[in-house]
Design a protein around this motif. Sequence first.
Motif, PDB file in Angstrom:
ATOM      1  N   ASN A 169       0.814  -1.224   0.000  1.00  0.00           N
ATOM      2  CA  ASN A 169       0.000   0.000   0.000  1.00  0.00           C
ATOM      3  C   ASN A 169       0.843   1.269   0.000  1.00  0.00           C
ATOM      4  O   ASN A 169       0.303   2.372   0.125  1.00  0.00           O
ATOM      5  N   TRP A 227      -0.133   5.764   0.641  1.00  0.00           N
ATOM      6  CA  TRP A 227       0.119   6.497   1.879  1.00  0.00           C
ATOM      7  C   TRP A 227       0.386   7.966   1.607  1.00  0.00           C
ATOM      8  O   TRP A 227       0.781   8.360   0.519  1.00  0.00           O
ATOM      9  N   ASP A 228       0.250   8.802   2.664  1.00  0.00           N
ATOM     10  CA  ASP A 228       0.582  10.216   2.517  1.00  0.00           C
ATOM     11  C   ASP A 228       2.106  10.389   2.517  1.00  0.00           C
ATOM     12  O   ASP A 228       2.847   9.484   2.884  1.00  0.00           O
ATOM     13  N   LYS A 262      -3.975   4.866   7.521  1.00  0.00           N
ATOM     14  CA  LYS A 262      -5.000   5.233   6.546  1.00  0.00           C
ATOM     15  C   LYS A 262      -4.304   5.333   5.195  1.00  0.00           C
ATOM     16  O   LYS A 262      -3.081   5.494   5.113  1.00  0.00           O
ATOM     17  N   ASN A 263      -5.084   5.232   4.136  1.00  0.00           N
ATOM     18  CA  ASN A 263      -4.525   5.410   2.807  1.00  0.00           C
ATOM     19  C   ASN A 263      -5.604   5.955   1.885  1.00  0.00           C
ATOM     20  O   ASN A 263      -6.729   6.195   2.330  1.00  0.00           O
ATOM     21  N   LYS A 264      -5.285   6.145   0.645  1.00  0.00           N
ATOM     22  CA  LYS A 264      -6.232   6.761  -0.293  1.00  0.00           C
ATOM     23  C   LYS A 264      -7.498   5.938  -0.461  1.00  0.00           C
ATOM     24  O   LYS A 264      -8.558   6.478  -0.760  1.00  0.00           O
ATOM     25  N   ASN A 265      -7.422   4.626  -0.269  1.00  0.00           N
ATOM     26  CA  ASN A 265      -8.597   3.757  -0.402  1.00  0.00           C
ATOM     27  C   ASN A 265      -9.317   3.515   0.915  1.00  0.00           C
ATOM     28  O   ASN A 265     -10.473   3.106   0.919  1.00  0.00           O
ATOM     29  N   SER A 266      -8.636   3.696   2.035  1.00  0.00           N
ATOM     30  CA  SER A 266      -9.217   3.480   3.367  1.00  0.00           C
ATOM     31  C   SER A 266      -8.922   4.702   4.223  1.00  0.00           C
ATOM     32  O   SER A 266      -7.975   4.713   5.004  1.00  0.00           O
ATOM     33  N   LYS A 267      -9.738   5.726   4.079  1.00  0.00           N
ATOM     34  CA  LYS A 267      -9.503   7.003   4.762  1.00  0.00           C
ATOM     35  C   LYS A 267      -9.503   6.883   6.286  1.00  0.00           C
ATOM     36  O   LYS A 267      -8.907   7.692   6.970  1.00  0.00           O
ATOM     37  N   ASN A 268     -10.195   5.880   6.820  1.00  0.00           N
ATOM     38  CA  ASN A 268     -10.258   5.695   8.269  1.00  0.00           C
ATOM     39  C   ASN A 268      -9.457   4.493   8.733  1.00  0.00           C
ATOM     40  O   ASN A 268      -9.622   4.035   9.860  1.00  0.00           O
ATOM     41  N   ASN A 285      -8.125   0.372   8.377  1.00  0.00           N
ATOM     42  CA  ASN A 285      -8.808  -0.905   8.148  1.00  0.00           C
ATOM     43  C   ASN A 285      -9.254  -1.611   9.421  1.00  0.00           C
ATOM     44  O   ASN A 285     -10.140  -2.442   9.380  1.00  0.00           O
ATOM     45  N   THR A 338     -10.039   2.785  12.534  1.00  0.00           N
ATOM     46  CA  THR A 338      -9.013   3.795  12.798  1.00  0.00           C
ATOM     47  C   THR A 338      -7.669   3.322  12.266  1.00  0.00           C
ATOM     48  O   THR A 338      -7.395   2.125  12.271  1.00  0.00           O
TER      49      THR A 338
END
Length: 133
Positions: free
Chosen positions: A16, A20-21, A67-73, A75, A115
């Motif tokens: 992933n 990531w940011d 968090k990542n672009k597909n899972s903002k909150n 997993n 979260t």
Amino acid sequence: MKIPKSRQIYSFNEGNYDLWDEKLKKFFDHLKQPGANGKPYSGRYIRCLVGEIHRMLMYGGIYGNPKNKNSKNGNLRLLYECAPMSYLVEQAGGKATDGHQRILEIKPEKIHQRTPIFIGSPDEMDKLEKYLH
């Protein structure tokens, strides 16, 4: 049981990375560079939270499910995954955060609330916090 203060082991799903940011990517890139001992961090990822936490309690290191672009909150669920593991790790001298605040200080709004989580040895968590802030 006491978690080791520091250990050059990380456990993140590197697949992933592109999601990531940028701050987290810089931290992760730092882990892959040779450290003071001339060696980079060792990667271990088995995708089983309980197994990851057990290894960390025994040997130290850092685990992340950011968090990542597909899972903002993120997993993982706050109430029945992140909070119990955070409690155990903190009791052993480690730290657990969502990247901004302690996991155990998050006030749940929903039963299945998700979260991001970073959890591990205190020195490794301090390094992460410097990159994220």
